[in-house]
Design a protein around this motif. Structure first.
Motif, PDB file in Angstrom:
ATOM      1  N   SER A 159       0.829  -1.208   0.000  1.00 11.63           N
ATOM      2  CA  SER A 159       0.000   0.000   0.000  1.00 11.63           C
ATOM      3  C   SER A 159       0.861   1.254   0.000  1.00 11.63           C
ATOM      4  CB  SER A 159      -0.927   0.009   1.215  1.00 11.63           C
ATOM      5  OG  SER A 159      -1.838  -1.075   1.168  1.00 11.63           O
ATOM      6  N   THR A 160       1.938   1.231   0.772  1.00 13.40           N
ATOM      7  CA  THR A 160       2.808   2.407   0.881  1.00 13.40           C
ATOM      8  C   THR A 160       3.639   2.611  -0.370  1.00 13.40           C
ATOM      9  OG1 THR A 160       2.945   2.011   3.273  1.00 13.40           O
ATOM     10  CG2 THR A 160       4.564   3.514   2.310  1.00 13.40           C
ATOM     11  N   PHE A 161       4.087   1.517  -0.985  1.00 11.23           N
ATOM     12  CA  PHE A 161       4.998   1.610  -2.137  1.00 11.23           C
ATOM     13  C   PHE A 161       4.359   1.025  -3.390  1.00 11.23           C
ATOM     14  CE2 PHE A 161       7.739   1.792   1.558  1.00 11.23           C
ATOM     15  CZ  PHE A 161       8.553   2.866   1.252  1.00 11.23           C
ATOM     16  N   ALA A 162       3.044   1.300  -3.554  1.00 14.58           N
ATOM     17  CA  ALA A 162       2.365   0.835  -4.760  1.00 14.58           C
ATOM     18  C   ALA A 162       2.986   1.463  -6.001  1.00 14.58           C
ATOM     19  CB  ALA A 162       0.874   1.167  -4.684  1.00 14.58           C
ATOM     20  N   ARG A 163       3.409   2.719  -5.893  1.00 15.84           N
ATOM     21  CA  ARG A 163       4.087   3.375  -7.009  1.00 15.84           C
ATOM     22  C   ARG A 163       5.577   3.078  -6.965  1.00 15.84           C
ATOM     23  NH1 ARG A 163       2.377   9.532  -7.871  1.00 15.84           N
ATOM     24  NH2 ARG A 163       3.929   9.198  -9.506  1.00 15.84           N
ATOM     25  N   TRP A 164       6.172   2.943  -8.136  1.00 16.75           N
ATOM     26  CA  TRP A 164       7.594   2.650  -8.272  1.00 16.75           C
ATOM     27  C   TRP A 164       8.421   3.764  -7.654  1.00 16.75           C
ATOM     28  CZ3 TRP A 164      11.854   4.931 -10.444  1.00 16.75           C
ATOM     29  CH2 TRP A 164      12.967   4.120 -10.690  1.00 16.75           C
ATOM     30  N   SER A 165       9.491   3.403  -6.953  1.00 18.57           N
ATOM     31  CA  SER A 165      10.438   4.383  -6.424  1.00 18.57           C
ATOM     32  C   SER A 165      11.843   3.835  -6.639  1.00 18.57           C
ATOM     33  CB  SER A 165      10.191   4.653  -4.939  1.00 18.57           C
ATOM     34  OG  SER A 165      10.435   3.492  -4.171  1.00 18.57           O
ATOM     35  N   PRO A 166      12.833   4.709  -6.860  1.00 19.68           N
ATOM     36  CA  PRO A 166      14.178   4.239  -7.226  1.00 19.68           C
ATOM     37  C   PRO A 166      14.819   3.330  -6.189  1.00 19.68           C
ATOM     38  CG  PRO A 166      13.958   6.593  -7.665  1.00 19.68           C
ATOM     39  CD  PRO A 166      12.740   6.178  -6.909  1.00 19.68           C
ATOM     40  N   PHE A 167      14.530   3.531  -4.899  1.00 25.04           N
ATOM     41  CA  PHE A 167      15.171   2.695  -3.882  1.00 25.04           C
ATOM     42  C   PHE A 167      14.377   1.417  -3.625  1.00 25.04           C
ATOM     43  CE2 PHE A 167      15.676   1.262   0.513  1.00 25.04           C
ATOM     44  CZ  PHE A 167      17.042   1.025   0.540  1.00 25.04           C
ATOM     45  N   ALA A 168      13.123   1.547  -3.228  1.00 22.52           N
ATOM     46  CA  ALA A 168      12.336   0.379  -2.852  1.00 22.52           C
ATOM     47  C   ALA A 168      12.118  -0.570  -4.022  1.00 22.52           C
ATOM     48  CB  ALA A 168      10.991   0.810  -2.275  1.00 22.52           C
ATOM     49  N   TRP A 169      12.105  -0.038  -5.256  1.00 30.48           N
ATOM     50  CA  TRP A 169      11.937  -0.868  -6.440  1.00 30.48           C
ATOM     51  C   TRP A 169      13.235  -0.999  -7.227  1.00 30.48           C
ATOM     52  CZ3 TRP A 169       7.409  -3.300  -8.350  1.00 30.48           C
ATOM     53  CH2 TRP A 169       6.269  -3.108  -7.566  1.00 30.48           C
ATOM     54  N   GLY A 170      14.361  -0.623  -6.625  1.00 26.67           N
ATOM     55  CA  GLY A 170      15.656  -0.783  -7.294  1.00 26.67           C
ATOM     56  C   GLY A 170      15.943  -2.243  -7.580  1.00 26.67           C
ATOM     57  N   PRO A 171      16.727  -2.557  -8.618  1.00 31.87           N
ATOM     58  CA  PRO A 171      16.908  -3.942  -9.068  1.00 31.87           C
ATOM     59  C   PRO A 171      17.390  -4.905  -7.992  1.00 31.87           C
ATOM     60  CG  PRO A 171      17.798  -2.410 -10.679  1.00 31.87           C
ATOM     61  CD  PRO A 171      17.428  -1.597  -9.485  1.00 31.87           C
ATOM     62  N   GLU A 172      18.403  -4.523  -7.208  1.00 29.76           N
ATOM     63  CA  GLU A 172      18.958  -5.448  -6.221  1.00 29.76           C
ATOM     64  C   GLU A 172      17.980  -5.692  -5.075  1.00 29.76           C
ATOM     65  OE1 GLU A 172      20.535  -2.775  -7.366  1.00 29.76           O
ATOM     66  OE2 GLU A 172      22.029  -3.723  -8.679  1.00 29.76           O
ATOM     67  N   VAL A 173      17.400  -4.611  -4.546  1.00 36.65           N
ATOM     68  CA  VAL A 173      16.434  -4.749  -3.459  1.00 36.65           C
ATOM     69  C   VAL A 173      15.205  -5.521  -3.941  1.00 36.65           C
ATOM     70  CG1 VAL A 173      14.886  -3.472  -1.922  1.00 36.65           C
ATOM     71  CG2 VAL A 173      17.237  -2.685  -2.252  1.00 36.65           C
ATOM     72  N   LEU A 174      14.738  -5.205  -5.128  1.00 37.14           N
ATOM     73  CA  LEU A 174      13.565  -5.861  -5.684  1.00 37.14           C
ATOM     74  C   LEU A 174      13.787  -7.362  -5.849  1.00 37.14           C
ATOM     75  CD1 LEU A 174      10.756  -5.761  -7.009  1.00 37.14           C
ATOM     76  CD2 LEU A 174      11.898  -5.184  -9.177  1.00 37.14           C
ATOM     77  N   ALA A 175      14.957  -7.758  -6.331  1.00 38.47           N
ATOM     78  CA  ALA A 175      15.236  -9.187  -6.546  1.00 38.47           C
ATOM     79  C   ALA A 175      15.180  -9.960  -5.240  1.00 38.47           C
ATOM     80  CB  ALA A 175      16.589  -9.359  -7.217  1.00 38.47           C
ATOM     81  N   ARG A 176      15.787  -9.419  -4.185  1.00 38.67           N
ATOM     82  CA  ARG A 176      15.788 -10.148  -2.909  1.00 38.67           C
ATOM     83  C   ARG A 176      14.385 -10.176  -2.298  1.00 38.67           C
ATOM     84  NH1 ARG A 176      18.635 -13.354  -4.151  1.00 38.67           N
ATOM     85  NH2 ARG A 176      18.131 -14.276  -2.130  1.00 38.67           N
ATOM     86  N   ARG A 177      13.646  -9.080  -2.406  1.00 40.56           N
ATOM     87  CA  ARG A 177      12.293  -9.059  -1.856  1.00 40.56           C
ATOM     88  C   ARG A 177      11.401 -10.069  -2.593  1.00 40.56           C
ATOM     89  NH1 ARG A 177      11.358  -4.006  -2.215  1.00 40.56           N
ATOM     90  NH2 ARG A 177      10.231  -3.968  -4.182  1.00 40.56           N
ATOM     91  N   THR A 178      11.508 -10.099  -3.904  1.00 44.61           N
ATOM     92  CA  THR A 178      10.696 -11.028  -4.687  1.00 44.61           C
ATOM     93  C   THR A 178      11.023 -12.474  -4.326  1.00 44.61           C
ATOM     94  OG1 THR A 178      10.606  -9.429  -6.509  1.00 44.61           O
ATOM     95  CG2 THR A 178      10.063 -11.710  -7.031  1.00 44.61           C
TER      96      THR A 178
END
Length: 603
Positions: A159-178
């Motif tokens: 809900s907080t990060f529904a929109r893309w942001s450079p940090f929370a949706w950055g490639p490295e962070v995104l890969a580990r979260r997924t």
């Protein structure tokens, strides 16, 4: 000034450790030349390209309607429960269930019904682990309570990060979260409502699809595509199959670029290879749950990384700690090798990913015999040519300062004083990219190309390794050669550091002399005592067994140092042999390491 602080001197006129005898037998292979990091004109295309595209992606992905492009067909549930082979400690998960996040050495209180997403993190390392959902595997060990809290925190994040942001949706962070979310999603869904389960599937699908889009770059591509493929295995029906096929189709090329024929990772970090292996094992497990065979590229990469891991694991059960990779833990490495039924490696000398290992019954020596990774792969590379790690029995005595990207605020430890090798003057053979360029490309290692020559020989009861690099030629006109002779019958290592003028470079050298320092970084907890003759040092590891270090260098001292452990700084010691080398002639510094016992103490 060295990143380890100023150095004192201690007068110790030690005798030569003895001549290094010749060996019987022919060279095992011809010399190898390896090239290190590059800078200059070669860096600017990457800078310009990043400048042109970075804002484009920020503007495009930041558009209000962009999230609609990630929606895809809705998945109705979850089809697999991939096993994350990494061992998890339940203690951090219990703290999260109680509302306390302890990550990267910092903590944040956010008891339910609050959450950590709308408040500042203590530091960037904490924020990275928080948004990567590094806490999720441990939280899932808390049973039904942990699963319910995982659902709440995940949906609050969405809900907080529904929109893309450079940090929370950055490639490295995104890969580990997924990856972490995919491994837990099915169990999370079992205790969720129907609406929550559908929302979880939608969140996972959106992140998996984003992983297939730029930016990302070549480095880390295999990790991102593996995470996307695991997510595709978890999502049920056509949405999961579509994501899975797209990721697997591109994963073959990414693995070919990332995993070498010898099992080394393209970044040259042993820990990076271990982590990719663990991810691929999870992908293989997820595919098997769907009764699908893993692609040949995935099986081949698992085999190569497993073979490389055998050599890169030292007798203390941990990894070689070089080139931005930490030692990891015996439990993590054992989990990655649990499927490995090959017999123990018994060869005397072998090389994986630019790391050569030689050994005797009690001594194991790992040597960095290649230049650091280049370009996009050099984000964690270190300018520490010919670094050494020495394990005596199961005691790691000689190592490095343990720098990894988790210590991003201590970039100076990536230079030569941060490992067990030789430095000349106040210079370095490379340095991390800084300033606004680092903001664009990360802290890549830059510097003149580093050429490394390697020769290996073996004989009856002995191993010889000779390595030479030209990193000091531009500033001092000197080549550094490190010669190691391992007597396998006596468990004795004899070594020689040789500085000699490089042919054709005398005209560019202004200085007539260059101060040198040969450092031996000691594992935290290793005891070091200077003998009464002030010529030798007695070392004792955790087992209590003693080893004598001796050198003929003009000054030898035991000095304070630091060691990075999981991003946290610990105190340690280092042995420093100091002197001055002429730039127009040859200089030799000899040292040896041998077991301490009756009759071996210096008089």
């Amino acid at each position: 000034m060295s990143p380890l602080g100023p150095f004192s001197r201690a007068e110790a006129d030690a005798p030569p450790p003895g001549e290094i005898p010749g060996l019987r037998g022919a060279p095992m292979r011809t010399p190898v030349r390896s090239t290190g990091a590059a800078t200059g004109p070669g860096l600017w295309p990457a800078v310009i390209g990043r400048l042109l595209t970075r804002q484009l992606w920020i503007e495009l992905y930041g558009l209000p309607g962009y999230s609609l492009t990630l929606k895809g067909r809705p998945a109705q549930g979850f089809a697999a429960t991939p096993r994350d082979f990494r061992p998890a400690d339940p203690a951090p998960g219990k703290a999260v269930a109680d509302g306390r996040f302890v990550l990267a050495g910092a903590s944040l209180e956010a008891p339910a019904p609050e959450d950590p997403w709308n408040r500042p993190s203590p530091n960037r390392a904490f924020a990275t682990e928080l948004h990567a959902f590094a806490w999720l595997p441990s939280l899932m060990l808390q049973g039904e309570r942990g699963a319910r809290e995982a659902v709440r925190l995940t949906l609050a994040w969405a809900s907080t990060f529904a929109r893309w942001s450079p940090f929370a949706w950055g490639p490295e962070v995104l890969a580990r979260r997924t990856f972490n979310l995919a491994c837990a999603a099915r169990r999370m869904g079992q205790g969720a409502t129907e609406a929550e389960r559908l929302r979880l599937a939608d969140v996972l699908g959106r992140q998996g699809r984003q992983l297939l889009r730029p930016p990302g770059g070549v480095a880390g591509g295999a990790e991102r595509l593996t995470a996307a493929a695991v997510a595709g295995c978890v999502l049920a029906g056509a949405p999961g199959a579509s994501l899975r096929r797209a990721a697997l189709r591109r994963l073959t090329a990414a693995l070919d670029r990332t995993v070498g024929a010898d099992g080394g990772h393209a970044s040259r970090s042993p820990e990076a290879g271990l982590e990719l292996l663990l991810d691929l094992l999870t992908l293989d497990d997820a595919l098997s749950q769907l009764s699908e065979a893993s692609p040949d590229a995935v099986r081949g990469a698992i085999q190569r990384l497993t073979a490389g891991l055998r050599l890169l694991t030292l007798p203390d059960g941990r990894l070689v700690s070089m080139q931005g990779g930490g030692p990891s833990t015996p439990a993590r490495i054992a989990a990655a090798r649990a499927h490995d039924d090959a017999p123990p490696d018994e060869t005397g000398v072998r090389t994986v990913g630019g790391v050569t290992r030689i050994r005797s019954p009690l001594l194991t020596i790992a040597a960095d015999v290649a230049g650091p990774a280049r370009g996009a792969w050099s984000g964690a590379a270190c300018a520490q040519p010919m670094a050494l790690e020495i394990v005596c029995g199961k005691d790691r005595l000689v190592t490095g300062c343990g720098w990894t990207p988790r210590a991003a605020d201590r970039q100076g430890l990536r230079l030569a004083p941060g490992h067990s090798t030789l430095t000349l003057g106040e210079g370095s053979t490379g340095e991390p990219l800084g300033g606004w360029k680092a903001g664009l490309l990360g802290h890549r290692l830059i510097g003149r190309p580093l050429h490394v020559d390697v020769q290996q020989r073996d004989g009856e009861g002995a191993v010889w390794l000779e390595v030479e690099h030209d990193g000091w030629v531009h500033d001092f006109g000197l080549l550094h050669q490190r010669r190691l002779y391992l007597d396998q019958r006596l468990d004795e290592l004899r070594a020689e550091e040789r500085l000699h003028p490089a042919p054709g470079h005398k005209e560019v050298v202004r200085a007539i002399a260059a101060p040198y320092a040969v450092r031996f970084q000691l594992e935290p907890g290793v005891q070091a005592s200077l003998a009464r003759d002030r010529r030798s040092i007695l070392l004792r590891g955790h087992s209590g067994r003693g080893w004598w270090f001796r050198t003929d260098g003009p000054d030898v001292a035991i000095e304070p140092s630091v060691h990075i452990d999981e991003g946290l700084t610990r105190r340690s010691l280092q042995i420093v042999v100091r002197g001055s080398a002429r730039t127009d002639s040859e200089t030799k510094i000899r040292w040896k390491l041998s077991p301490a016992g009756a009759g071996t103490e210096p008089s």
